[in-house]
Structure formats: structure tokens, C-alpha cells
Design a protein around this motif. Structure first.
Motif, PDB file in Angstrom:
ATOM      1  N   HIS A 109      95.895  -6.053  64.801  1.00 60.94           N
ATOM      2  CA  HIS A 109      96.645  -7.197  65.315  1.00 60.94           C
ATOM      3  C   HIS A 109      97.757  -7.497  64.302  1.00 60.94           C
ATOM      4  N   GLY A 162      95.279 -11.497  71.037  1.00 58.86           N
ATOM      5  CA  GLY A 162      94.778 -10.937  69.793  1.00 58.86           C
ATOM      6  C   GLY A 162      93.615 -11.729  69.237  1.00 58.86           C
ATOM      7  N   HIS A 186      99.666 -12.980  71.137  1.00 63.11           N
ATOM      8  CA  HIS A 186      98.829 -13.269  69.970  1.00 63.11           C
ATOM      9  C   HIS A 186      97.608 -14.121  70.316  1.00 63.11           C
ATOM     10  N   ARG A 222      93.667  -7.814  61.120  1.00 64.03           N
ATOM     11  CA  ARG A 222      94.930  -8.531  61.361  1.00 64.03           C
ATOM     12  C   ARG A 222      95.812  -8.434  60.120  1.00 64.03           C
ATOM     13  N   GLU A 225      89.601 -10.576  68.668  1.00 62.99           N
ATOM     14  CA  GLU A 225      88.898 -10.748  67.408  1.00 62.99           C
ATOM     15  C   GLU A 225      87.473 -11.244  67.632  1.00 62.99           C
TER      16      GLU A 225
END
Length: 289
Positions: A106, A174, A171, A188, A178
Motif C-alpha cells: 500500500h 488499502g 486508500h 504500507r 490491511e
């Protein structure tokens, strides 16, 4: 260690051209590193959070051939890294294809600069980039878009603000990954860290299964941007403050509006009014003939 296949969750204009070349320079010993090997064929506008659309992607023989070639690379004992942004929506399909070998990076860049840079490339400017509009520029009508409460205001937003939403949606996804990807298979990085801290670059190389060489600082000093541009569109960097969700996500990644220099931003991304006027006149003259 078994070779890994690494794909990126990131936006366009986040340094992925530079990163691909930096990795190639660091790893001349067999690793396969590519930027955007199939262009925009991954169609993240259509596939983000849409399992059915994702499953249909390999029907395109160009994508199937690409995935097959990646599998052959891994079978040959070589790691694969694909830095391009269009793969950001592909995780479920990639997991199905590459299993335990899959790694997700990421990569985050500060939102105002990303949005300003996207604006210079005609994102969300009607008639400028049909390829981007069709395949990658997320809108509130797309299945993967989450900030739908702003849909009514969308038609009147300037391109720069729409680009901020694109940054947010990528994002936010993202962050979701996670929570679902095993910690040893997700990492990241901030672009600023990779370009300034050799330790961060070394961490990325280790995560992707690549070797670390002694010239990391030299790699970081090299600038790569084949598509640098400026825009005549209005870029009001303070507009991010109108959208608390976007501002909060930026702050979560450690970015502050206090770090922004309006003069530097204007110099980098905005055409002067005189040049913008001259360009408009030229376009009218060409259209008239």
C-alpha cells in the motif's frame, strides 16, 4: 524462500514510474519488475468491490496471458513486482491466482499533490481522457465508491476535488485490505519515506523478496517522471478542508495541510493565466479551421 508476486494498492501519480526503475536498478539479478504491463485493462472503476466483474477479467486473453506469465516467472524461481496503480482493486482475484505467494504494498502519497497532478493530466476534465474516464476514474455511480453522500454535489465539483475523492477511495480500500490480509503479506509505505530514507527502501526490497544493494541513496536521488504537466484548471488546495473524511484519512497517514506551500504548488501544477489564455485562443483557432 519461495518467490513472491507483489502488487500495489496506490493512486496514479504516486511515484510508481520512479519506483519501478529504482527497483530494476537495484535488482539486475533475475527479478521481474514491471510498471503497467497491461495498461488500464484491469479497469478498477468497474472491478473495485465487484466480485462478478473481477471474475470476468481473465476472459480478456491479454490479462489471462499476463497472469500466466507471472505464474511462470514464479515457477522459475524469480520474484515478480508490479508497481502500477491500475491493480489497486484486484486483491480477491490476485489472491485466487497467486495464493500464498501474493504480497500487497500500500503506497501512499500526500493527497493534495496527487490530486493536483491528476488534474494536470486531465482527470475528470470532460473530453480530455476517455481512457481514464472509462476505466479508472471512480465516480459515485460506481459499485466500489463509498462516499456516496456527496453524489448530488458531484456534477458541480471541479476536477481537482474529484481527484481528491479518487485518492480517498483508493486508500480507504488499502485500509480495508490491511484488516483482511495477513500482516506478513501486507506493508504500507509513504512515497516520501521511500525517496528520502534508505532504511525504508531496504524494508520495501526485503518485503518484496528482492536483494538490497549498496546504492540505495543513488537510486533515491534519481527523478523519473515522463508525464510531468501543468493545468489551466483551477486547483484550490484548501478544498480538501470541505471534505472531513478525506482530510481525516490524510491525517491518519501523517499528512498535514501545514506542510503545503501554496506558491510551490502553484508553480509546479498551474499554468500562468497568460499561458492558459494563449492556449485557449490557440484551441479555438484550430477548432475554427
Amino acid at each position: 524462500m519461495e518467490p513472491t508476486a507483489t502488487f500495489f494498492v496506490t493512486t496514479a501519480r504516486s511515484g510508481t514510474q520512479w519506483l519501478a526503475q529504482a527497483l530494476v536498478a537495484n535488482c539486475p539479478d533475475g527479478a521481474r519488475i514491471e510498471h503497467e504491463p497491461v495498461g488500464y485493462l484491469y479497469a478498477p472503476r468497474k472491478t473495485l468491490r465487484d466480485p462478478e466483474a473481477l471474475r470476468a477479467l481473465p476472459v480478456d486473453p491479454r490479462i489471462e496471458d499476463h497472469f500466466t506469465s507471472v505464474s511462470r516467472t514464479l515457477a522459475g524461481g524469480r520474484p515478480y513486482v508490479e508497481t502500477g496503480f491500475p491493480a489497486f482493486a484486484l486483491y480477491p482475484l490476485l489472491k485466487e491466482r497467486f495464493g500464498e505467494a501474493l504480497r500487497i504494498v500500500h503506497l501512499v502519497r500526500e493527497p493534495v499533490r496527487v490530486a493536483a497532478s491528476l488534474t494536470t493530466h486531465g482527470w475528470y476534465v470532460p473530453g480530455r481522457r476517455s481512457d481514464i474516464e472509462e476505466s479508472v476514474a471512480l465516480t459515485p455511480s460506481d459499485p466500489g465508491f463509498t462516499l456516496t453522500k456527496y453524489a448530488a454535489a458531484w456534477p458541480d465539483m471541479p476536477p481537482f476535488e474529484k481527484c481528491l475523492f479518487f485518492w480517498y477511495e483508493v486508500h480507504r480500500y488499502g485500509l480495508e485490505l490491511e484488516e483482511t490480509v495477513a500482516p506478513d503479506r501486507f506493508a504500507r509505505f509513504r512515497l516520501r519515506g521511500l525517496t528520502t530514507d534508505p532504511g525504508e527502501m531496504a524494508r520495501l526490497l526485503h518485503f518484496t523478496g528482492l536483494s538490497v544493494r549498496s546504492d540505495l541513496r543513488k537510486m533515491q536521488d534519481k527523478k523519473v517522471d515522463r508525464y510531468s504537466a501543468k493545468s489551466s484548471e483551477r486547483i484550490d488546495w484548501k478544498a480538501i478542508g470541505k471534505y472531513p473524511e478525506i482530510l481525516a484519512l490524510a491525517e491518519r497517514f501523517g499528512y498535514s495541510l501545514d506542510e503545503l506551500d501554496p506558491r510551490t504548488l502553484a508553480s509546479r501544477y498551474q499554468r500562468s493565466r497568460l499561458r492558459a489564455f494563449a492556449g485557449a485562443v490557440k484551441r479555438r483557432l484550430v477548432a475554427a479551421h
